[in-house]
Each structure stands twice: as C-alpha cells, then as structure tokens.
Write a protein that holds these residues in place. Structure first.
Motif, PDB file in Angstrom:
ATOM      1  N   ASN A 100       0.554  -1.163  -0.269  1.00 52.88           N
ATOM      2  CA  ASN A 100      -0.074   0.000  -0.262  1.00 52.88           C
ATOM      3  C   ASN A 100       0.962   1.054   0.070  1.00 52.88           C
ATOM      4  OD1 ASN A 100      -3.198  -0.829   0.202  1.00 52.88           O
ATOM      5  ND2 ASN A 100      -2.355  -1.655   1.368  1.00 52.88           N
ATOM      6  N   TYR A 101       0.708   2.377  -0.272  1.00 52.28           N
ATOM      7  CA  TYR A 101       1.272   3.308  -0.735  1.00 52.28           C
ATOM      8  C   TYR A 101       0.643   4.683  -1.101  1.00 52.28           C
ATOM      9  CZ  TYR A 101       0.688   4.235  -5.710  1.00 52.28           C
ATOM     10  OH  TYR A 101      -0.372   3.194  -6.563  1.00 52.28           O
ATOM     11  N   LEU A 102       1.187   6.143  -0.346  1.00 50.21           N
ATOM     12  CA  LEU A 102       0.518   7.364  -0.787  1.00 50.21           C
ATOM     13  C   LEU A 102       1.772   8.014  -1.172  1.00 50.21           C
ATOM     14  CD1 LEU A 102      -2.227   9.223   0.906  1.00 50.21           C
ATOM     15  CD2 LEU A 102       0.336  10.499   0.048  1.00 50.21           C
ATOM     16  N   GLY A 103       1.617   9.011  -2.295  1.00 48.99           N
ATOM     17  CA  GLY A 103       2.252   9.627  -3.183  1.00 48.99           C
ATOM     18  C   GLY A 103       1.927  11.184  -3.361  1.00 48.99           C
ATOM     19  N   GLN A 104       2.919  11.734  -2.911  1.00 54.90           N
ATOM     20  CA  GLN A 104       3.021  13.386  -3.045  1.00 54.90           C
ATOM     21  C   GLN A 104       3.915  14.469  -3.761  1.00 54.90           C
ATOM     22  OE1 GLN A 104       0.257  14.166   0.574  1.00 54.90           O
ATOM     23  NE2 GLN A 104       2.066  15.249   1.227  1.00 54.90           N
ATOM     24  N   ILE A 105       3.464  15.508  -3.631  1.00 53.90           N
ATOM     25  CA  ILE A 105       4.218  16.165  -3.956  1.00 53.90           C
ATOM     26  C   ILE A 105       4.992  17.449  -3.246  1.00 53.90           C
ATOM     27  CG2 ILE A 105       4.389  18.410  -5.917  1.00 53.90           C
ATOM     28  CD1 ILE A 105       2.533  16.659  -7.877  1.00 53.90           C
ATOM     29  N   TRP A 106       6.428  17.494  -3.485  1.00 51.77           N
ATOM     30  CA  TRP A 106       6.876  17.451  -2.126  1.00 51.77           C
ATOM     31  C   TRP A 106       6.661  18.714  -1.808  1.00 51.77           C
ATOM     32  CZ3 TRP A 106      11.371  16.586   1.255  1.00 51.77           C
ATOM     33  CH2 TRP A 106      11.918  17.523   1.758  1.00 51.77           C
ATOM     34  N   ASN A 107       6.463  20.320  -2.727  1.00 48.37           N
ATOM     35  CA  ASN A 107       6.668  21.817  -2.253  1.00 48.37           C
ATOM     36  C   ASN A 107       4.691  22.334  -2.407  1.00 48.37           C
ATOM     37  OD1 ASN A 107       6.279  21.480  -4.918  1.00 48.37           O
ATOM     38  ND2 ASN A 107       7.418  22.863  -5.917  1.00 48.37           N
ATOM     39  N   THR A 108       4.151  21.255  -2.660  1.00 48.56           N
ATOM     40  CA  THR A 108       2.455  21.347  -2.717  1.00 48.56           C
ATOM     41  C   THR A 108       1.302  21.286  -1.498  1.00 48.56           C
ATOM     42  OG1 THR A 108       1.469  19.956  -4.435  1.00 48.56           O
ATOM     43  CG2 THR A 108       2.686  22.373  -4.701  1.00 48.56           C
ATOM     44  N   ALA A 109       1.901  19.293  -1.580  1.00 46.96           N
ATOM     45  CA  ALA A 109       1.473  18.535  -0.279  1.00 46.96           C
ATOM     46  C   ALA A 109       0.182  17.624  -1.489  1.00 46.96           C
ATOM     47  CB  ALA A 109       1.335  19.060   0.735  1.00 46.96           C
ATOM     48  N   LYS A 110       0.316  18.196  -2.568  1.00 53.19           N
ATOM     49  CA  LYS A 110      -1.014  17.134  -3.933  1.00 53.19           C
ATOM     50  C   LYS A 110      -0.744  16.133  -3.823  1.00 53.19           C
ATOM     51  CE  LYS A 110      -2.898  17.251  -8.125  1.00 53.19           C
ATOM     52  NZ  LYS A 110      -2.080  17.599  -9.438  1.00 53.19           N
ATOM     53  N   VAL A 111      -1.685  15.530  -3.386  1.00 51.17           N
ATOM     54  CA  VAL A 111      -1.504  14.036  -2.884  1.00 51.17           C
ATOM     55  C   VAL A 111      -2.621  13.477  -5.128  1.00 51.17           C
ATOM     56  CG1 VAL A 111      -2.762  11.403  -2.766  1.00 51.17           C
ATOM     57  CG2 VAL A 111      -2.363  13.346  -0.853  1.00 51.17           C
ATOM     58  N   PHE A 112      -1.191  12.711  -5.258  1.00 52.72           N
ATOM     59  CA  PHE A 112      -1.677  12.084  -6.677  1.00 52.72           C
ATOM     60  C   PHE A 112      -1.687  10.576  -6.597  1.00 52.72           C
ATOM     61  CE2 PHE A 112       3.437  12.004  -6.393  1.00 52.72           C
ATOM     62  CZ  PHE A 112       3.468  10.826  -6.311  1.00 52.72           C
ATOM     63  N   ASP A 113      -1.286   9.637  -5.894  1.00 55.26           N
ATOM     64  CA  ASP A 113      -2.081   8.537  -5.988  1.00 55.26           C
ATOM     65  C   ASP A 113      -2.097   8.018  -4.691  1.00 55.26           C
ATOM     66  OD1 ASP A 113      -3.193   6.408  -7.489  1.00 55.26           O
ATOM     67  OD2 ASP A 113      -0.600   6.328  -7.906  1.00 55.26           O
ATOM     68  N   ASN A 114      -2.599   6.864  -4.563  1.00 55.97           N
ATOM     69  CA  ASN A 114      -2.590   6.197  -3.820  1.00 55.97           C
ATOM     70  C   ASN A 114      -3.429   4.889  -3.556  1.00 55.97           C
ATOM     71  OD1 ASN A 114      -5.227   5.702  -1.137  1.00 55.97           O
ATOM     72  ND2 ASN A 114      -5.390   7.665  -2.399  1.00 55.97           N
ATOM     73  N   SER A 115      -3.085   3.916  -2.540  1.00 58.68           N
ATOM     74  CA  SER A 115      -3.915   2.705  -3.277  1.00 58.68           C
ATOM     75  C   SER A 115      -4.603   2.905  -1.928  1.00 58.68           C
ATOM     76  CB  SER A 115      -2.859   0.856  -3.015  1.00 58.68           C
ATOM     77  OG  SER A 115      -1.866   1.142  -1.705  1.00 58.68           O
ATOM     78  N   TYR A 116      -4.384   3.385  -0.790  1.00 59.33           N
ATOM     79  CA  TYR A 116      -5.728   2.855   0.404  1.00 59.33           C
ATOM     80  C   TYR A 116      -6.901   3.073   0.150  1.00 59.33           C
ATOM     81  CZ  TYR A 116      -1.186   3.459   2.634  1.00 59.33           C
ATOM     82  OH  TYR A 116       0.145   2.974   2.941  1.00 59.33           O
ATOM     83  N   ASP A 117      -7.126   3.994  -0.906  1.00 65.31           N
ATOM     84  CA  ASP A 117      -8.597   4.069  -1.166  1.00 65.31           C
ATOM     85  C   ASP A 117      -9.117   3.303  -1.816  1.00 65.31           C
ATOM     86  OD1 ASP A 117      -8.505   6.748   0.524  1.00 65.31           O
ATOM     87  OD2 ASP A 117      -8.263   7.948  -1.188  1.00 65.31           O
TER      88      ASP A 117
END
Length: 334
Positions: A100-117
């Motif tokens: 399971n993973y979550l990925g986001q952008i460093w300087n905006t904290a925008k989540v671009f993908d995650n498997s938990y949902d």
C-alpha cells in the motif's frame, strides 16, 4: 476494472503468461494506459536520511497516512527512512512486492495517487523498467511489515518529462509512504491448508511449498467433460474476482499424455495475467480461478470446449480436443 498505478510500466519484466500457449492476448495492466518510467542510464543515487516531511496522521502500518508539506528544499539525493521496521523477508531486486502506498508532491503536498482508497494493495516488480528507480533503490533490503518513507528527485522519478496526467512536473520531488505487505519471487508457493484429494477420477497434486514444481499424477481414465476446479491447498486470502489479475506460479499439462506444455515453477519467473483477458485464451482457466482464495493451490481440469478446442497452438503437445490440467498457486490478486 481497477485504475492502474502511475508507478508501473506497461508490461512488467520477468513474467510469463499463458498467451504463449495460444492466440490469446497477454498484458498485466488493469485499466487505462499509463506511461512507462524511463529506463535510467544515470548512476545509482546516493541514499540519505532526509529531509522528509512529517507523517501527521494514519501513523500505523496499513493506515492511510496524511503527510505534511515539505519544508525548504528537498535533497537532490534519494531520501529514505524506515518509519516502522517489519520482521518479514527482505526484498531483493526483481522480487514482486505487494504494497500500500501514498504519493504526493513535495512543495504542494498534493496527493497524486494512493492505493489505500482502492482498498487493494498494489503488486509490482522491483525491476528496472517496471517501476520508477526511486522505489527500486529505496526498497531493496527492506523487510515485509515495514513502513518506508522516501523522497524521490526527478532523476529517479519521472525525469524532466514529469507525469502530466498526474500533475507532476519535471522539477517535482515526490514523497511516498509505502507499507510493504508481502514479497514474492520465483521460489514462492501457496501456503494454504491441505485439502484431502479423495476423487480417484481426478489428478493427484503434490503439496510441496518449496517453490519447486508439484508433481501431478493423471489417472489413466477418461477426463471429465465439465470444468473442474478444486483446492489442493486452501489459502486464507480474499477470493479472486472475475475482473482482477493474478500473480501466480502455474503448470499446464495435457491429460492424455501427461506432458507439460508450460510452467513457471523452476523457471525463475512468475506469471501475471488478467482473468478477463484469459477468457480469450483459456476460458476454463479464468473460470476456474474466479472465486478461489489468494494463497491457494488449485487444480483445474479444462475440457476442450473451454480450452483450445479444435484450434490448438501449433507445434506443441496440445492437440485438437485436448483436455488440459493446470495447477495454479495464487500468490496475489489485484
């Protein structure tokens, strides 16, 4: 069909699929197209401890995390931190991981993908060309049960091109939190509970769990005329849905001759295929795996009308009207 991860290449390396036995299609993807990560020609990254933004909620293994915005400039090296140390098997290059993973952008904290949902861990191969290099270098040596946080500069992410469909620019450092659920390689087997094999009219299948090919003894009787799908080892994982793909070990034999026409056991490879696409190659195999539990070894006997019928693949041991016998170790479903 489930949405495909941004991390995966179009066709993971190191796989075999049953399309090699006949005219069916083979592709391990689960949904819409996704660009492959570029095959990197840059040297391996230097791995550093940080900086990494704080995980502010969902701090337990398996919980969807919330991650703060990165502070200041990220490292130009690959930042890796084991947040929770697991006690399972260590991951090696070219293994398949379930995570399971979550990925986001460093300087905006925008989540671009995650498997938990999606409520389904992603299965991917830790191999060059199959996944972004930041994951490859960060996860080798980490143990199952670990939570790992990483910050991936563009060099070991999507490069200067970025990933426009996810809103990732070529200058973005990416932050991931990764929970390593399981790991598989060519020595993996089903680990379920033995189920008595009492039907003398069916093949007998060995129950070894050492990754070696299980011996199959086909009775010298006429094959069944209807599809058979029974447990040899019954796992305790979720049931495989008809719209899912499976990662597995398998072998296929011809009933009349007992000859093997394809197998992964002992080959150094695993097989990954979509059950929906398998319907186009060997319909009975897809039907036989549907609703079976992950972690199981399954015996499937496929009559000709659900196999290759009168159009077998050329040059092999499968003939017109052949009944096929499969043993499948279901390692994961996605």
């Amino acid at each position: 069909m489930r949405r495909r991860s941004l991390l995966l290449a179009a066709v993971p390396a190191g796989l075999v699929t049953l399309a090699g036995c006949g005219g069916g299609k083979s592709d391990s993807s689960k949904a819409s197209a996704s660009p492959s990560p570029s095959v990197s020609s840059v040297p391996p990254p230097k791995i550093v401890d940080g900086p990494l933004p704080a995980i502010t909620a969902g701090t337990k293994f398996g919980e969807k995390p919330t991650v703060a915005k990165g502070q200041g400039e990220p490292s130009k090296d690959l930042a890796v931190k084991t947040v929770i140390a697991g006690g399972g098997r260590a991951v090696a290059e070219n293994d398949f991981i379930q995570a399971n993973y979550l990925g986001q952008i460093w300087n905006t904290a925008k989540v671009f993908d995650n498997s938990y949902d999606r409520k389904s861990p992603l299965v991917m191969q830790l191999a060059q060309g199959s996944i972004i290099d930041g994951w490859r270098y960060a996860l080798v040596g980490k143990k199952v049960g670990s939570r790992v946080q990483i910050a991936v500069p563009p060099t070991w992410g999507y490069g200067k091109a970025g990933q426009p469909q996810a809103g990732i620019k070529g200058t973005d450092t990416l932050v991931f939190v990764i929970d390593l659920v399981d790991v598989f390689n060519s020595k993996s087997s089903a680990k379920g509970t033995e189920v008595p094999q009492t039907d003398a009219a069916l093949p007998k299948v060995a129950t070894n769990t050492d990754g070696n090919v299980p011996k199959v003894t086909v009775p010298k009787t006429s094959p069944p005329t209807k599809l058979v799908s029974v447990y040899v080892l019954e796992g305790d994982g979720p049931e495989v849905g008809a719209n899912q793909a499976v990662l597995c070990q398998f072998q296929g034999l011809v009933w009349d001759s007992g000859k093997t026409f394809q197998q992964t056991y002992g080959s150094g490879r695993l097989s990954q295929f979509s059950l929906q696409q398998m319907q186009e190659a060997v319909k009975g195999l897809a039907q036989g795996l549907t609703s079976k539990k992950v972690g199981s070894r399954v015996l499937i006997v496929v009559p000709p009308d659900l196999g290759y019928g009168d159009t077998p693949p050329g040059g092999g041991v499968i003939k017109k009207g052949s009944t096929l016998v499969f043993t499948v170790d279901i390692l994961a479903a996605m």
